[in-house]
Design an enzyme around this catalytic site. Structure first.
Site, short mmCIF file in Angstrom:
data_model
loop_
_atom_site.label_atom_id
_atom_site.label_comp_id
_atom_site.label_asym_id
_atom_site.label_seq_id
_atom_site.Cartn_x
_atom_site.Cartn_y
_atom_site.Cartn_z
N CYS A 1 5.33 -6.05 1.95
CA CYS A 1 5.67 -4.54 1.80
C CYS A 1 5.05 -3.99 3.07
O CYS A 1 5.37 -4.11 4.17
CB CYS A 1 5.66 -4.25 0.29
N TYR A 2 4.06 -2.96 2.65
CA TYR A 2 3.20 -2.38 3.79
C TYR A 2 2.57 -3.42 4.44
O TYR A 2 2.61 -3.08 5.62
CB TYR A 2 2.31 -1.58 2.85
N SER B 1 -22.38 -9.56 -27.01
CA SER B 1 -21.47 -8.68 -28.08
C SER B 1 -20.87 -9.67 -29.12
O SER B 1 -20.32 -9.34 -29.93
CB SER B 1 -20.29 -7.81 -27.31
N GLY B 2 -20.61 -10.88 -28.49
CA GLY B 2 -19.69 -12.15 -29.19
C GLY B 2 -18.39 -11.90 -28.64
O GLY B 2 -17.37 -12.42 -29.20
N HIS C 1 7.90 -7.68 -3.13
CA HIS C 1 6.62 -8.05 -4.05
C HIS C 1 6.78 -9.34 -4.60
O HIS C 1 7.19 -9.45 -5.63
CB HIS C 1 6.20 -7.07 -4.85
N LYS D 1 -9.99 -12.74 -15.88
CA LYS D 1 -10.34 -12.94 -17.31
C LYS D 1 -9.79 -14.29 -17.90
O LYS D 1 -10.30 -14.97 -18.61
CB LYS D 1 -9.37 -11.84 -18.06
N ASP E 1 -16.34 -12.46 -22.52
CA ASP E 1 -17.06 -12.19 -21.36
C ASP E 1 -18.44 -12.47 -21.65
O ASP E 1 -19.08 -13.30 -20.80
CB ASP E 1 -16.96 -10.99 -20.80
N SER E 2 -19.19 -11.87 -22.38
CA SER E 2 -20.60 -11.94 -22.80
C SER E 2 -20.84 -13.21 -23.60
O SER E 2 -22.05 -13.76 -22.90
CB SER E 2 -21.07 -10.99 -23.71
N GLY F 1 0.77 -1.21 -0.12
CA GLY F 1 -0.05 0.03 0.12
C GLY F 1 0.84 1.28 0.13
O GLY F 1 2.21 1.17 0.18
N GLU G 1 4.40 -11.13 -5.87
CA GLU G 1 3.38 -11.42 -7.08
C GLU G 1 3.83 -10.95 -8.28
O GLU G 1 3.10 -11.25 -9.50
CB GLU G 1 2.11 -10.63 -6.54
#
Length: 557
Positions: free
Chosen positions: A123-124, A267-268, A214, A413, A271-272, A96, A216
């Site tokens: 970290c923080y 939408s194609g 970090h 995603k 996600d949709s 942070g 990650e």
């Protein structure tokens, strides 16, 4: 006051009411996101306490890659009762931008350390742990570290570090101005760097671990191994898979929807499409999808979407062909923000017009993803700088008076793509490059005309065909052509031309937050430019955009 740790912008806020088709600018929406039934939470949970680091989402992604279910929650939304109800098997304290010695510095409930589960401070998060448990944190004094550093072992007995130090010091990524000057009682040192004498510390009897770097980020090469060790020590079984999620999500949708009807904006895009197929698998013909064709899609795309979902997946699909309406309203408009608002407003109107004809619909399906959920509850609750309007439609569910179904709201995603594969979507579709909701409108700077759109569609198709022909498509995160608001003089044969210039863009990225241009060879660029100019009437000059993000954005508008 200048933040001392994890410097950089904090997460932007977005409206949680994100439809799957596109997102646009506008005031934030107050419509409360609807959680799915408890069937979705049949997993051991890891809690990530967010203190505003710009890379907190990467922690969650690393854990999800290990098949561990985790949730990110802001520090100021967590209290003792909440912790008891959430019952995490482990806790991670994120980085942070604050300093622990500031007045009103962000802090977790002290009971985090009394849960009896492993806790990892980053970290923080390390500094918070030391500060609350009796150590000391200082600022300045030349001990800041930003960027690549090397951590050397002082003791190799900590199980968090299994697989580390095999070749000596390990490369890590630091981003801190403050530093721990005295560790808390009970902690030992297991790694040190030139400017972080307590780079890795642990109280193994209480299962409390802390690192100043970090793990990650990509620039800590063995960071994934550290997370793997941590979740193994916490006893996670790795039961978070998309195969299991698919079955749980279907059961949850059925429990939520019952025998009512659902509408979905299709939408194609990935996600949709995944949202639609998952809900269709759950409730069948109770789902109707509305595909709003605004005339700003790529070459042949509208026909492909309709054929794929009507014929192959047998969904109830309404093809709302409204390109004349959209292009008419965009005539003479050059300002990119105005374009977005026009498209966003018309989309709401058109979608509502077609959806209102579906008798008995009570639910609206949206492709909200977990990053949207996280960003809608910023740890600070404050505004962020607007670079450009996002592609979301805020307020659509509230305006229509429908309840939300959001089966992807717990997924990143890459998990959506994995779920799409589980649902049988073809690999060529799953791996498609992102495409913005406003479509070619933001790849046509300046005024939009039918002529320019037709030229752009054909040029973009040639460009993508070239990328596929050379086997580069899967190496690139996003590639597209943009027609520039200028004409240039050229010579073709014995004649003079005065035609449009085209910009080509291709970037590599993980999540679109940062990006670098793809290093095509000069031979590829020359061959591609020649094909475009020869095959697309109206283009006589081609440029390649080699700007990274930042300072640029991926799209031109």
């Amino acid at each position: 006051m200048q933040a001392k740790n994890d410097t950089g912008p904090v997460a932007k806020q977005h409206c949680p009411c994100k439809p799957p088709l596109m997102t646009f600018g506008g005031p934030p929406c107050d419509f409360p996101p609807q959680k799915l039934p408890e069937v979705m939470t049949q997993h051991d949970k890891l809690l990530i306490v967010d203190f505003g680091s710009q890379v907190t989402q990467l922690i969650a992604r690393r854990l999800r890659e290990l098949n561990v279910y985790c949730e990110i929650h802001p520090y100021n939304k967590i209290d003792d009762a909440w912790l008891k109800a959430f019952a995490p098997r482990a806790v991670i304290l994120s980085g942070g931008p604050a300093s622990v010695y500031w007045q009103d510095a962000p802090m977790p409930p002290f009971t985090v350390f009394d849960l009896g589960v492993p806790v990892l401070g980053i970290c923080y998060g390390q500094q918070v742990m030391m500060h609350l448990l009796g150590g000391h944190v200082e600022g300045g004094h030349g001990t800041a570290e930003f960027g690549r550093a090397y951590v050397s072992p002082t003791d190799q007995s900590c199980p968090l570090l299994d697989g580390w130090y095999e070749s000596g010091a390990e490369q890590v990524w630091m981003s801190h101005g403050d530093h721990v000057s005295r560790i808390a009682p009970g902690f030992e040192v297991f790694g040190t760097s030139p400017n972080a004498p307590f780079a890795i510390t642990a109280d193994m009897s209480r299962r409390l671990y802390a690192v100043q770097f970090h793990p990650e980020v990509h620039h800590t090469p063995k960071g994934a191994k550290l997370y793997e060790n941590f979740v193994r020590m916490a006893g996670f079984t790795g039961d978070w898979t998309m195969d299991a999620y698919r079955e749980q999500a279907i059961a949850a949708i059925r429990a939520q929807v019952g025998d009512k009807k659902v509408i979905c904006a299709l939408s194609g895009g990935v996600d949709s499409s995944v949202t639609a197929l998952l809900i269709h698998e759950a409730v069948g013909d109770q789902l109707t999808c509305v595909f709003v064709d605004h005339g700003l899609l790529r070459l042949g795309e509208a026909e492909q979407v309709v054929a794929m979902f009507r014929e192959h997946y047998n969904l109830n699909l309404i093809h709302a062909e409204e390109s004349a309406l959209f292009l008419g309203r965009l005539e003479g408009v050059s300002d990119p923000e105005t374009k977005r608002k026009i498209i966003g407003g018309l989309f709401i109107d058109v979608f509502q017009k077609y959806a209102s004809g579906i008798e008995g619909a009570e639910f609206l399906a949206q492709g909200t993803l977990y990053p949207d959920v996280i960003e809608s509850v910023s740890f600070s609750g404050g505004p962020s700088v607007t670079i450009k309007s996002h592609h979301n439609v805020g307020g659509l569910p509230e305006k229509m008076g429908l309840k939300l179904v959001e089966p992807l709201r717990e997924l990143f995603k890459d998990e959506v793509r994995a779920l799409g594969r589980e649902l049988g979507l073809p690999a060529s579709f799953i791996g498609r490059h992102p495409f913005p909701g406003p479509g070619l409108a933001i790849r046509c700077p300046g005024e939009i005309t039918t002529e320019k759109l037709d030229i752009l569609r054909r040029a973009d198709a040639v460009y993508i065909d070239q990328i596929r022909k050379h086997g580069l498509y899967d190496e690139i995160w996003q590639a597209f052509a943009a027609i520039l608001p200028m004409k240039t003089v050229g010579v073709m044969g014995d004649g003079r031309t005065y035609d449009f210039a085209l910009a080509l863009r291709a970037v590599t990225s993980v999540d679109g937050m940062t990006a670098d241009y793809y290093p095509f060879t000069h031979d590829f660029l020359g061959e591609t430019a020649t094909r475009i100019i020869n095959e697309v009437k109206g283009i006589n000059r081609v440029f390649y955009d080699c700007t990274s993000k930042p300072p640029g954005t991926i799209e031109l508008e």
